[in-house]
Scaffold this active site. Structure first.
Site, mmCIF file in Angstrom:
data_model
loop_
_atom_site.group_PDB
_atom_site.id
_atom_site.type_symbol
_atom_site.label_atom_id
_atom_site.label_comp_id
_atom_site.label_asym_id
_atom_site.label_seq_id
_atom_site.Cartn_x
_atom_site.Cartn_y
_atom_site.Cartn_z
ATOM 1 N N ASP A 30 39.068 43.935 78.250
ATOM 2 C CA ASP A 30 38.503 42.959 77.317
ATOM 3 C C ASP A 30 38.045 41.726 78.102
ATOM 4 O OD1 ASP A 30 39.021 42.422 73.973
ATOM 5 O OD2 ASP A 30 38.426 40.742 75.239
ATOM 6 N N ASN A 87 41.315 46.521 64.591
ATOM 7 C CA ASN A 87 40.977 45.583 63.530
ATOM 8 C C ASN A 87 39.826 46.147 62.707
ATOM 9 O OD1 ASN A 87 42.885 43.741 64.529
ATOM 10 N ND2 ASN A 87 41.409 42.920 65.993
ATOM 11 N N GLY A 93 40.032 41.066 60.912
ATOM 12 C CA GLY A 93 39.743 40.304 62.128
ATOM 13 C C GLY A 93 38.793 41.001 63.076
ATOM 14 N N GLN A 94 38.033 41.980 62.559
ATOM 15 C CA GLN A 94 37.096 42.701 63.434
ATOM 16 C C GLN A 94 35.877 41.828 63.722
ATOM 17 O OE1 GLN A 94 35.799 46.497 61.860
ATOM 18 N NE2 GLN A 94 34.793 47.087 63.764
ATOM 19 N N SER A 95 35.567 41.653 65.003
ATOM 20 C CA SER A 95 34.406 40.831 65.351
ATOM 21 C C SER A 95 33.280 41.653 65.964
ATOM 22 C CB SER A 95 34.812 39.701 66.302
ATOM 23 O OG SER A 95 35.323 40.224 67.506
ATOM 24 N N HIS A 100 37.044 50.303 67.967
ATOM 25 C CA HIS A 100 37.740 50.137 69.246
ATOM 26 C C HIS A 100 39.232 49.974 69.004
ATOM 27 C CE1 HIS A 100 36.320 46.217 67.777
ATOM 28 N NE2 HIS A 100 37.388 45.670 68.337
ATOM 29 N N LEU A 101 40.017 50.524 69.915
ATOM 30 C CA LEU A 101 41.457 50.290 69.936
ATOM 31 C C LEU A 101 41.727 49.232 71.003
ATOM 32 C CD1 LEU A 101 42.972 53.921 69.898
ATOM 33 C CD2 LEU A 101 42.316 52.482 67.952
ATOM 34 N N HIS A 102 42.526 48.238 70.634
ATOM 35 C CA HIS A 102 43.008 47.285 71.635
ATOM 36 C C HIS A 102 44.309 47.853 72.216
ATOM 37 C CE1 HIS A 102 40.631 43.667 70.229
ATOM 38 N NE2 HIS A 102 40.590 44.374 69.121
HETATM 39 P P1 5GP Z 1 37.742 42.697 67.474
HETATM 40 O O1 5GP Z 1 37.824 41.224 67.197
HETATM 41 O O2 5GP Z 1 36.455 43.278 66.923
HETATM 42 O O3 5GP Z 1 38.936 43.475 67.071
HETATM 43 O O4 5GP Z 1 37.690 42.838 69.042
HETATM 44 C C1 5GP Z 1 36.536 42.672 69.786
HETATM 45 C C2 5GP Z 1 36.954 42.405 71.210
HETATM 46 O O5 5GP Z 1 35.827 42.571 72.035
HETATM 47 C C3 5GP Z 1 37.471 40.984 71.449
HETATM 48 O O6 5GP Z 1 38.810 41.052 71.937
HETATM 49 C C4 5GP Z 1 36.503 40.410 72.475
HETATM 50 O O7 5GP Z 1 37.119 39.588 73.419
HETATM 51 C C5 5GP Z 1 35.906 41.658 73.091
HETATM 52 N N1 5GP Z 1 34.562 41.494 73.600
HETATM 53 C C6 5GP Z 1 33.525 40.838 72.983
HETATM 54 N N2 5GP Z 1 32.427 40.923 73.744
HETATM 55 C C7 5GP Z 1 32.757 41.632 74.852
HETATM 56 C C8 5GP Z 1 32.013 42.041 76.011
HETATM 57 O O8 5GP Z 1 30.813 41.792 76.172
HETATM 58 N N3 5GP Z 1 32.706 42.770 76.946
HETATM 59 C C9 5GP Z 1 34.012 43.086 76.797
HETATM 60 N N4 5GP Z 1 34.591 43.789 77.778
HETATM 61 N N5 5GP Z 1 34.746 42.709 75.727
HETATM 62 C C10 5GP Z 1 34.118 41.993 74.760
#
Ligand code: 5GP
Length: 114
Positions: A30, A87, A93-95, A100-102
């Site tokens: 990440d 998320n 909280g999905q952005s 994707h799995l964290h």
């Molecule tokens: P979400 O908030 O959707 O669950 O997680 C999205 C994740 O993607 C966030 O933890 C954020 O830091 C990560 N992320 C956003 N843009 C990029 C990118 O360009 N490269 C990588 N490796 N991670 C990213």
């Protein structure tokens, strides 16, 4: 979804620090880690979230979870423990609109999450 950041990573259009890849999934660090180890595991097939997965994707979902545990072992998280989370949508909280799995580890995780 191929136009999302993760779709572009799968297509090789933007760089990522890849830790694991096979025909179906990809795992990379990440860009804004929330733990000492923070890796994202994604399917190469573009799905918006687990809600977007159909019956045809059941095997793929299993591969995603299996890859996440593989990554945890590779990065030496297995003994101390770690967290896998996905998320979904606004309240979740999905952005990034690409499943994707964290995989988070290297520190103690609190509960409940924020
Ligand atoms: P979400 O908030 O959707 O669950 O997680 C999205 C994740 O993607 C966030 O933890 C954020 O830091 C990560 N992320 C956003 N843009 C990029 C990118 O360009 N490269 C990588 N490796 N991670 C990213």
């Amino acid at each position: 979804m191929s136009e999302t950041i993760f779709g572009k990573i799968v297509a090789g259009e933007i760089p990522a620090k890849i830790v694991y890849e096979d025909d179906d999934v990809m795992a990379f660090h990440d860009v804004a880690p929330q733990a000492p180890t923070h890796v994202l595991v994604i399917p190469k097939k573009p799905l918006r979230s687990v809600l977007d997965a159909g019956e045809d994707d059941v095997l793929l979902l299993g591969k995603l979870m299996y890859a996440a545990t593989h990554v945890a072992r590779l990065l030496d998280l297995a003994d101390a423990g770690f967290r896998i989370v996905t998320n979904i949508g606004s309240d979740g909280g999905q952005s990034v609109d690409y499943l994707h799995l964290h995989v988070l580890g290297g520190r103690h995780m609190g509960w409940p999450p924020g």
